[in-house]
Write a protein that holds these residues in place. Structure first.
Motif, PDB file in Angstrom:
ATOM      1  N   MET A  31      -9.751  -9.628 -37.560  1.00  0.00           N
ATOM      2  CA  MET A  31     -10.888 -10.436 -37.134  1.00  0.00           C
ATOM      3  C   MET A  31     -10.419 -11.765 -36.528  1.00  0.00           C
ATOM      4  O   MET A  31     -10.929 -12.223 -35.508  1.00  0.00           O
ATOM      5  N   VAL A  32      -9.432 -12.393 -37.167  1.00  0.00           N
ATOM      6  CA  VAL A  32      -8.919 -13.671 -36.672  1.00  0.00           C
ATOM      7  C   VAL A  32      -8.303 -13.503 -35.288  1.00  0.00           C
ATOM      8  O   VAL A  32      -8.565 -14.292 -34.379  1.00  0.00           O
ATOM      9  N   HIS A  33      -7.473 -12.482 -35.137  1.00  0.00           N
ATOM     10  CA  HIS A  33      -6.826 -12.264 -33.834  1.00  0.00           C
ATOM     11  C   HIS A  33      -7.859 -11.948 -32.752  1.00  0.00           C
ATOM     12  O   HIS A  33      -7.714 -12.382 -31.604  1.00  0.00           O
ATOM     13  N   SER A  34      -8.886 -11.200 -33.105  1.00  0.00           N
ATOM     14  CA  SER A  34      -9.952 -10.902 -32.146  1.00  0.00           C
ATOM     15  C   SER A  34     -10.680 -12.179 -31.740  1.00  0.00           C
ATOM     16  O   SER A  34     -10.968 -12.408 -30.560  1.00  0.00           O
ATOM     17  N   LEU A  35     -10.964 -13.035 -32.731  1.00  0.00           N
ATOM     18  CA  LEU A  35     -11.655 -14.296 -32.454  1.00  0.00           C
ATOM     19  C   LEU A  35     -10.783 -15.218 -31.595  1.00  0.00           C
ATOM     20  O   LEU A  35     -11.282 -15.887 -30.689  1.00  0.00           O
ATOM     21  N   ILE A  36      -9.482 -15.235 -31.875  1.00  0.00           N
ATOM     22  CA  ILE A  36      -8.564 -16.044 -31.070  1.00  0.00           C
ATOM     23  C   ILE A  36      -8.601 -15.600 -29.606  1.00  0.00           C
ATOM     24  O   ILE A  36      -8.631 -16.420 -28.682  1.00  0.00           O
ATOM     25  N   GLY A  37      -8.631 -14.286 -29.392  1.00  0.00           N
ATOM     26  CA  GLY A  37      -8.698 -13.763 -28.024  1.00  0.00           C
ATOM     27  C   GLY A  37      -9.976 -14.178 -27.311  1.00  0.00           C
ATOM     28  O   GLY A  37      -9.960 -14.606 -26.150  1.00  0.00           O
ATOM     29  N   MET A  38     -11.115 -14.064 -28.018  1.00  0.00           N
ATOM     30  CA  MET A  38     -12.406 -14.428 -27.421  1.00  0.00           C
ATOM     31  C   MET A  38     -12.492 -15.926 -27.131  1.00  0.00           C
ATOM     32  O   MET A  38     -12.987 -16.346 -26.083  1.00  0.00           O
ATOM     33  N   LEU A  39     -12.001 -16.731 -28.064  1.00  0.00           N
ATOM     34  CA  LEU A  39     -12.044 -18.186 -27.872  1.00  0.00           C
ATOM     35  C   LEU A  39     -11.134 -18.611 -26.721  1.00  0.00           C
ATOM     36  O   LEU A  39     -11.478 -19.516 -25.951  1.00  0.00           O
ATOM     37  N   GLU A  80      -0.646 -17.880 -40.973  1.00  0.00           N
ATOM     38  CA  GLU A  80       0.159 -18.408 -39.869  1.00  0.00           C
ATOM     39  C   GLU A  80      -0.702 -18.719 -38.644  1.00  0.00           C
ATOM     40  O   GLU A  80      -0.417 -19.663 -37.889  1.00  0.00           O
ATOM     41  N   ALA A  81      -1.754 -17.932 -38.446  1.00  0.00           N
ATOM     42  CA  ALA A  81      -2.591 -18.097 -37.253  1.00  0.00           C
ATOM     43  C   ALA A  81      -3.592 -19.247 -37.374  1.00  0.00           C
ATOM     44  O   ALA A  81      -4.251 -19.607 -36.393  1.00  0.00           O
ATOM     45  N   TYR A  82      -3.711 -19.838 -38.549  1.00  0.00           N
ATOM     46  CA  TYR A  82      -4.749 -20.853 -38.780  1.00  0.00           C
ATOM     47  C   TYR A  82      -4.669 -22.048 -37.824  1.00  0.00           C
ATOM     48  O   TYR A  82      -5.691 -22.447 -37.251  1.00  0.00           O
ATOM     49  N   PRO A  83      -3.493 -22.661 -37.601  1.00  0.00           N
ATOM     50  CA  PRO A  83      -3.440 -23.818 -36.691  1.00  0.00           C
ATOM     51  C   PRO A  83      -3.929 -23.487 -35.272  1.00  0.00           C
ATOM     52  O   PRO A  83      -4.610 -24.295 -34.630  1.00  0.00           O
ATOM     53  N   ILE A  84      -3.568 -22.281 -34.802  1.00  0.00           N
ATOM     54  CA  ILE A  84      -4.015 -21.865 -33.463  1.00  0.00           C
ATOM     55  C   ILE A  84      -5.523 -21.706 -33.437  1.00  0.00           C
ATOM     56  O   ILE A  84      -6.212 -22.179 -32.527  1.00  0.00           O
TER      57      ILE A  84
END
Length: 402
Positions: A1-9, A62-66
């Protein structure tokens, strides 16, 4: 979910600056399903509640800061877009409304309207005013104005006499809810003589702001009400034109409302080429199949305009037959292929012109959608369209190059 949201953002943050710049130049506007945290409207509360909860869950990942950086940037860009919307030319809201209306087919609405007129013969101004109130009240019951600002008592009292009219159905009950909804409707509709006419700039802004709150039936009802009012007003003006007393009221009706389908189609095509001509003389880079390099943009909009006016005057019936193939006379499906056919005539533009470079000329009318540009290369592919473009080509000799 996080990686998907990062892509959309990431995608959203790339696109928003382009949209903001277009908005500042009144090129287009689109309704957003989310707003920034700074927006005092709580209809987007759940979105930001979800985002915050998700961040809490993954704050040690690890993905939180991004993710956090992208969210902050997204919120900032949304706020900038909201400020740009507040300061943009109001005509962009009118263009949004009219563009969206063209996406619907109202043929059955028109047929039912004229059947209704046939049943209430002879037509009088009183009967038309009654019909106008009926269609407005039906729309009010569908809740399409419920997101408008709550009216003050003064605003309600000001418009209340309009609902105490003898033209209302005899069994109609005027409740407080009806009065409130009618006052909300009147925030966007102005009295012009006997007619209730929408201010498209205010109404378009209201529709943009609340677009994603309406259900499908309400979206259609918004545009259907406008169509019905236009039909009624045309009948009103038909009767009013018989007396000089009402001549001024007729002139106040927006001119585009009175145009025939042929006029609207021709004027739309002319407007696109007039917009395109603003770039005449500009050097552009091209990368077409078999050729790449730079060229100087040019379309002969003045000559095209004269040919289109001739087409309007001397081939009106042929244009009507062509337009009967489409749901709307200024729809992208009707206009873009015809514009593309004109662009295929090398005599009317620079030889190296790329149709993709016409995107900027289409955007004021059809937004940023790639569909309009794609349809420049579409062929309607029937006898009616071929006949119309052949008539147009026949005018090249009548209107030679200067």
């Amino acid at each position: 979910m996080v990686h998907s949201l990062i892509g959309m953002l990431t995608d959203a943050n790339d696109q928003l600056p382009i949209y903001i710049e277009d908005l500042k130049q009144a090129k287009c506007i689109e309704p957003f399903e989310v707003s920034s945290k700074q927006d005092d409207d709580d209809k987007h509360f759940l979105f930001w509640f979800f985002i915050e909860k998700l961040c809490e869950e993954v704050r040690h990942e690890e993905a939180y800061p991004i993710l956090k950086r992208l969210i902050t940037q997204f919120n900032s860009l949304l706020a900038e877009a909201e400020i740009a919307k507040l300061n943009c030319d109001p005509v962009v809201f009118k263009e949004f409304f009219l563009r969206k209306k063209e996406e619907f087919n109202f043929e059955n609405v028109v047929i039912r309207f004229y059947r209704k007129l046939h049943r209430i013969q002879p037509i009088t101004l009183g009967k038309l005013k009654k019909l106008e109130l009926e269609v407005v009240l039906k729309a009010l019951n569908q809740g399409i104005f419920d997101y408008a600002e709550k009216p003050s008592r003064q605003e309600v009292n000001k418009v209340a006499p309009e609902l105490e009219s003898d033209f209302l159905p005899c069994d109609f009950e005027i409740t407080d809810k009806v009065l409130q909804r009618y006052a909300q409707f009147r925030q966007f509709a102005e009295k012009r003589g006997h007619m209730l006419v929408f201010n498209y700039e205010r109404y378009g802004l209201y529709v943009v702001d609340n677009f994603h709150q309406f259900d499908d039936d309400q979206i259609r009802a918004i545009f259907e009400l406008d169509v019905k009012l236009h039909l009624i007003h045309k009948e009103m003006m038909r009767g009013q034109a018989e007396t000089a007393h009402h001549a001024e009221e007729i002139q106040e009706q927006p001119q585009e409302d009175l145009q025939s389908d042929v006029d609207r189609f021709i004027d739309r095509v002319k407007a696109i080429f007039a917009k395109a001509a603003e770039k005449n003389g500009v050097t552009l880079s091209a990368n077409a199949k078999g050729w790449s390099g730079q060229y100087t943009f040019f379309v002969d909009a003045e000559r095209i305009s004269k040919m289109l006016d001739d087409l309007r005057q001397n081939a009106e019936q042929k244009v009507k037959v062509y337009l009967d193939l489409f749901k709307g006379c200024t729809s992208v499906s009707a206009v873009a292929p015809f514009v593309g056919e004109i662009l295929d005539i090398e005599e009317l533009r620079v030889k190296e012109l790329q149709k993709s470079d016409m995107k900027f000329a289409l955007e004021p009318f059809y937004g940023m959608s790639a569909t309009a540009v794609g349809k420049l290369s579409s062929k309607v592919g029937n006898t009616e369209s071929e006949m119309l473009i052949n008539i147009f080509k026949g005018l090249l000799r009548k209107y030679p190059k200067p």
